[in-house]
Structures are given as C-alpha cells and as structure tokens.
Write an enzyme that holds these catalytic residues in place. Structure first.
Site, PDB file in Angstrom:
ATOM      1  N   LYS A  25       0.826  -1.205   0.000  1.00  0.00           N
ATOM      2  CA  LYS A  25       0.000   0.000   0.000  1.00  0.00           C
ATOM      3  C   LYS A  25       0.863   1.259   0.000  1.00  0.00           C
ATOM      4  CE  LYS A  25      -2.854   1.134   3.755  1.00  0.00           C
ATOM      5  NZ  LYS A  25      -2.902   2.562   4.018  1.00  0.00           N
ATOM      6  N   SER A  26       1.884   1.286   0.849  1.00  0.00           N
ATOM      7  CA  SER A  26       2.728   2.491   0.936  1.00  0.00           C
ATOM      8  C   SER A  26       3.409   2.779  -0.399  1.00  0.00           C
ATOM      9  CB  SER A  26       3.810   2.299   2.001  1.00  0.00           C
ATOM     10  OG  SER A  26       3.240   2.227   3.273  1.00  0.00           O
ATOM     11  N   ARG A  30       2.705   5.960  -3.374  1.00  0.00           N
ATOM     12  CA  ARG A  30       3.799   6.845  -3.788  1.00  0.00           C
ATOM     13  C   ARG A  30       4.063   6.728  -5.281  1.00  0.00           C
ATOM     14  NH1 ARG A  30       4.404   5.647   1.612  1.00  0.00           N
ATOM     15  NH2 ARG A  30       5.427   7.217   2.913  1.00  0.00           N
ATOM     16  N   ARG A 127      -8.765  13.042  11.822  1.00  0.00           N
ATOM     17  CA  ARG A 127      -7.322  12.793  12.001  1.00  0.00           C
ATOM     18  C   ARG A 127      -6.490  14.072  11.883  1.00  0.00           C
ATOM     19  NH1 ARG A 127      -5.666   7.542   8.865  1.00  0.00           N
ATOM     20  NH2 ARG A 127      -3.821   7.870  10.147  1.00  0.00           N
ATOM     21  N   SER A 170       6.849  10.249  11.315  1.00  0.00           N
ATOM     22  CA  SER A 170       5.807   9.934  10.331  1.00  0.00           C
ATOM     23  C   SER A 170       6.376   9.905   8.922  1.00  0.00           C
ATOM     24  CB  SER A 170       4.679  10.975  10.394  1.00  0.00           C
ATOM     25  OG  SER A 170       3.872  10.862   9.239  1.00  0.00           O
ATOM     26  N   ASP A 322       1.828  -0.160  12.207  1.00  0.00           N
ATOM     27  CA  ASP A 322       0.692  -0.811  11.532  1.00  0.00           C
ATOM     28  C   ASP A 322       0.514  -2.274  11.959  1.00  0.00           C
ATOM     29  OD1 ASP A 322       0.157   1.525  10.210  1.00  0.00           O
ATOM     30  OD2 ASP A 322       1.124   0.912   8.335  1.00  0.00           O
ATOM     31  N   LYS A 349      -4.955   6.819  14.506  1.00  0.00           N
ATOM     32  CA  LYS A 349      -5.026   6.081  13.237  1.00  0.00           C
ATOM     33  C   LYS A 349      -6.483   6.028  12.769  1.00  0.00           C
ATOM     34  CE  LYS A 349      -0.691   5.252  12.709  1.00  0.00           C
ATOM     35  NZ  LYS A 349       0.042   5.849  11.609  1.00  0.00           N
ATOM     36  N   ARG A 353      -6.706   2.886  18.020  1.00  0.00           N
ATOM     37  CA  ARG A 353      -6.414   1.444  17.996  1.00  0.00           C
ATOM     38  C   ARG A 353      -6.109   0.883  19.379  1.00  0.00           C
ATOM     39  NH1 ARG A 353      -3.290   1.270  12.108  1.00  0.00           N
ATOM     40  NH2 ARG A 353      -5.221   1.127  10.903  1.00  0.00           N
ATOM     41  N   ARG A 395      -7.436  -2.599   9.866  1.00  0.00           N
ATOM     42  CA  ARG A 395      -6.469  -3.435  10.582  1.00  0.00           C
ATOM     43  C   ARG A 395      -7.078  -4.076  11.835  1.00  0.00           C
ATOM     44  NH1 ARG A 395      -2.272  -2.692   7.283  1.00  0.00           N
ATOM     45  NH2 ARG A 395      -1.765  -0.573   6.672  1.00  0.00           N
TER      46      ARG A 395
HETATM   47  C1  S3P Z   1       2.467   5.112   6.116  1.00  0.00           C
HETATM   48  C2  S3P Z   1       2.993   5.577   7.285  1.00  0.00           C
HETATM   49  C3  S3P Z   1       2.396   5.319   8.592  1.00  0.00           C
HETATM   50  C4  S3P Z   1       1.426   4.142   8.532  1.00  0.00           C
HETATM   51  C5  S3P Z   1       0.496   4.234   7.370  1.00  0.00           C
HETATM   52  C6  S3P Z   1       1.267   4.263   6.077  1.00  0.00           C
HETATM   53  C7  S3P Z   1       3.150   5.449   4.864  1.00  0.00           C
HETATM   54  O1  S3P Z   1       1.679   6.458   9.029  1.00  0.00           O
HETATM   55  O2  S3P Z   1       0.705   4.039   9.728  1.00  0.00           O
HETATM   56  O3  S3P Z   1      -0.371   3.117   7.348  1.00  0.00           O
HETATM   57  O4  S3P Z   1       2.862   4.845   3.808  1.00  0.00           O
HETATM   58  O5  S3P Z   1       4.011   6.337   4.901  1.00  0.00           O
HETATM   59  P1  S3P Z   1       2.419   7.690   9.752  1.00  0.00           P
HETATM   60  O6  S3P Z   1       3.210   8.417   8.731  1.00  0.00           O
HETATM   61  O7  S3P Z   1       1.301   8.525  10.311  1.00  0.00           O
HETATM   62  O8  S3P Z   1       3.258   7.078  10.826  1.00  0.00           O
END
Ligand code: S3P
Length: 436
Positions: A25-26, A30, A127, A170, A322, A349, A353, A395
C-alpha cells in the site's frame, strides 16, 4: 462505513499453504502520485487492491492525470504522467479513508498554481493534519483547515525550501515534504529523529530524482533540490508486508503451521516484524532475495513454534505501528504476553487502535491493561469467541479475525467490510489457509 457486513471466524487447527499478496500500500500510493507528475508513461504491476490506493488514483484523475487499469488478474495500472504541473480539479479531492492520500498528496498540491480542497470520510475527518499544515505553510502554501483537521483548502504556489526537523515520527509527513521539495526553490532538508519507512526516498530515486540521505543517530536526514524532472517507471510492486503480518501472526498461533509468501516486500525499514516474530518463536527463512527499483523483495517460508512474549517500545513502536494491532490481538496466546509502549500514535489512526484492541480483547475474555501510550496484555490466557466490532478500521477487522482462529467457539466481526481499505480478499485468503 455503510453496507455493514459481518464475517464469522471459526477456530482453526493450523495455518498452512501459500499466500501471494497484492502490492504494498505504501509503495502503491507513492508510485501513483509520482507517476502522475513524471514525464512520460508508467506501468505499475501488482498495484494495491485496497480502496485507499484507489482513492489516490481517483485524486490523481481529478488533477488531470490519465490512467487506466489493464485487463488481467495482475492489477496493472498504466499512468500517463503530466509532468510537475497538474490541472485544477473541478471538485474537491476525495481522499476517502486514506490518511496517506491526504497527507502525501498535499505536498504535491501545495506546489501547484491553483487552489484545491481535500476531503475525507468521517474517520479521516477526525485525524490530525497539523503535521503537514505547519511545514507546508512554512514553505509558502496557504492552508485552511477545520481546526487542524480535514477538510483542507490548499492554495499552492511558489514554494521555498525548508529545513525541517519533524516533531512526529511519520513517513507520510516525510514523503509529503520531500514531494513539496520538488516544487520548492532551493534545497529542502528533512530530519527525522527516528527512522521511519523510506519508500518516499526510494520511489523518488527510482523515478530519477537525486536526493542525499544519511543516518543521523537513530534517525535520518534527506536533502532534495527543487525543480527536478521525474521520469516514468515500469515496476512490479512487491507484496504488502503489513498485510502479510496478519498471516504471519496467524501462523504464529499454531506450532504446526507452514506458510509460503512469495514476492514479499523486504524493505529493512518495514521488516522489523520479522525479527520480532522470530524472537517470539516463529521460524522464518527468506529465499529469492532481490532488489527491484531499490526495494528488497523475497519469498518467505514460515513455520510455527512455541510463542514467546515480547516488549515493543521506542523506535520499534514507530516502525511497527501498523503491525501492533495484530501483535496485540495474538498477545494473550503468547507465553509471557506483550507490552506495547511509546505508541501514542495508535490513538490517531483510522480508529483509536488502543481502545479498539482493548475493547475487543476484553469481549473475548482477555485481561488487558490500557495506557495512554500502549497496552499490557498478559500471556497464557484462554479466549472465547465473541461478537466484535471493526471500529470501521481495516487493521482491527483483520487482527481480530486472526485472534478468532485460536479462540474457543466462533468469533463474529461486525463492520468486516472495512478490511477492503487495504486488502479486499483478506477473509477469503485467511479461510484458504486455515486448516480445521
Ligand atoms: C504510512 C505511514 C504510517 C502508517 C500508514 C502508512 C506510509 O503512518 O501508519 O499506514 O505509507 O508512509 P504515519 O506516517 O502517520 O506514521
């Protein structure tokens, strides 16, 4: 979330088989954003099937980026990059449930010569966005918000570089500011006190951007010069390690488990979970280790064993953020239990959580101590099936399906549809590998 659905989970004997995971996903977020502002076309194979990454694609389309899904099972997306200048959107950018979309894309929107609104669902609207508003404003963007929360109204324009030490660990904020740095005059420097996932840095380099990185203590520093052009990329996205976490923890519940996970992301800033699970007693071996566009990929062979307890604190809490919900969900079944500290971020989140995990564990009969920054969950407990809630959080829905595999009796997860935020096929795949 509307269209509430329930999933029933029956106890299992073992977890065995093979699970091929959709793209991380990350990385998907991007790549989609950067492909949109690249020169030329990109082809992204094994793009995440999650609704969050579809939100990113939807926003990119609203900003004038053309893309299409290619036929076939591989979830391939082709994106026609527009270069750095996007088109003003006729409507608000809908980020859905996705904090990653709103936070990271705000860095790109801030560099555009137009105004634009970014909105999210009920959970995203709660958030904190101050963490991107403050530094982007210091770079010259004008950002209106609802007391630091969405919706955001961003008027971009001539950005100037910033030297910024991030107050919150973050990766989303780090990527946001690096993306904004592409549009800024001068060199932007971002420092993080604790090292977070580096997919933003790796993806920027994969699309031809030059940046300097170095370690600083437990953290890192990244410098990026504005005005650099990106070139399109052809990439196969490695399997999502945070989705794999649910299967790894499920396998950890049974000494007789044996699981294979091919083509999984092995990025060292994400792989701490594997060390922790190995220390806890899971046997993991990695074969076919490869690097694709700067990201490590490998095939995992996993075998169950005794399940010891552990403590997650400090820098580990940031990199495992996560994965903590599912680790906490299996904690009562470990020998010594699990203690989680320094994880206050869990409270902001997709749901709180800490509350969600404690509530559901208690409903299953577990003893749990909840603190502001974490949880203490004693080991050696016997849990019973119960009717649980996902708290509208993907999650949490998945973590408790895993916990249900070793409970006595059936577990019901209400609001199970939220799993589709990151992994629509999750419950089907879990059923496939759960032996009864
Ligand atoms: C992510 C960073 C994390 C994570 C999120 C995905 C990312 O969040 O919890 O699910 O892809 O950079 P934070 O940047 O708030 O820590």
């Amino acid at each position: 979330m509307k269209n509430e659905s329930q999933v029933r989970v029956r106890p299992a004997r073992n977890v065995r088989g093979s699970v091929r995971l959709p793209g991380d996903k990350s990385i998907s977020h991007r790549y989609a954003m950067l492909a949109g502002i690249a020169e030329g076309a990109s082809r992204l194979e094994n793009y995440s099937t999650g609704a969050d990454c579809a939100s990113t694609l939807g926003c990119m389309r609203s900003l004038g980026v053309e893309w299409e899904r290619k036929d076939g099972a591989d979830n391939t997306i082709e994106v026609k990059g527009r270069g750095l200048a996007l088109a003003a959107s006729a409507s608000a950018l809908d980020c859905g449930n996705s904090g990653s979309t709103m936070r990271m894309l705000s860095g790109i929107v801030a560099g555009q010569k137009f105004s634009c609104e970014m909105v999210g669902d009920e959970s995203l609207s709660r958030r904190p966005m101050e963490r991107v508003i403050k530094p982007l404003s210091a770079m010259g963007a004008q950002i209106g918000s609802h007391g630091g929360k969405p919706p955001l109204r961003i008027t971009g324009g001539a950005l100037k570089a910033i030297d910024y030490k991030m107050p919150v660990a973050s990766a989303q904020v780090k990527s946001c500011l690096l993306f904004a740095g592409l549009f800024a005059e001068g060199e932007t420097r971002i420092e993080e006190a604790m090292r977070t996932r580096d997919h933003g840095e790796v993806a920027l380099r994969a699309l031809g951007v030059k940046l300097d990185r170095r370690s600083v203590g437990q953290g890192s520093e990244v410098r990026i010069r504005g005005g650099q052009a990106l070139r399109g990329i052809e990439a196969r996205i490695p399997g999502d390690l945070s989705s794999a976490a649910f299967f790894l923890c499920a396998a950890a519940l049974f000494p007789g488990s044996a699981l294979t996970i091919p083509s999984l992301l092995m990025n060292p800033t994400r792989a701490r979970l594997l060390d922790i699970l190995m220390q806890m007693g899971l046997r993991i071996s990695v074969t076919q280790l490869n690097e694709i566009h700067g990201e490590m990929v490998g095939t995992l062979q996993v075998e169950g064993g005794a399940l010891k307890g552990t403590t997650i604190a400090g820098a580990d809490s940031a990199v495992l953020i996560d994965e903590i919900p599912v680790l906490a969900a299996i904690a009562p079944y470990t020998e010594q239990g699990i203690e989680v500290r320094d994880a206050k971020e869990l409270r902001v989140k997709e749901s709180d959580r800490i509350v969600a995990v404690a509530t559901n564990l208690r409903l299953m009969g577990a003893q749990v101590e909840e603190r502001e920054d974490g949880l203490t969950i004693p080991g050696g407990q016997t849990l019973h099936g119960a009717e649980l809630d996902s708290f509208g959080d993907h999650r949490i829905a998945m973590a408790f399906a895993v916990a249900g595999l070793r409970a006595n009796g059936e577990t019901v997860i209400r609001g199970a549809e939220s799993a589709a935020i990151s992994y629509p096929a999750f419950f089907r795949m879990l059923e496939e590998v759960a032996e009864r």
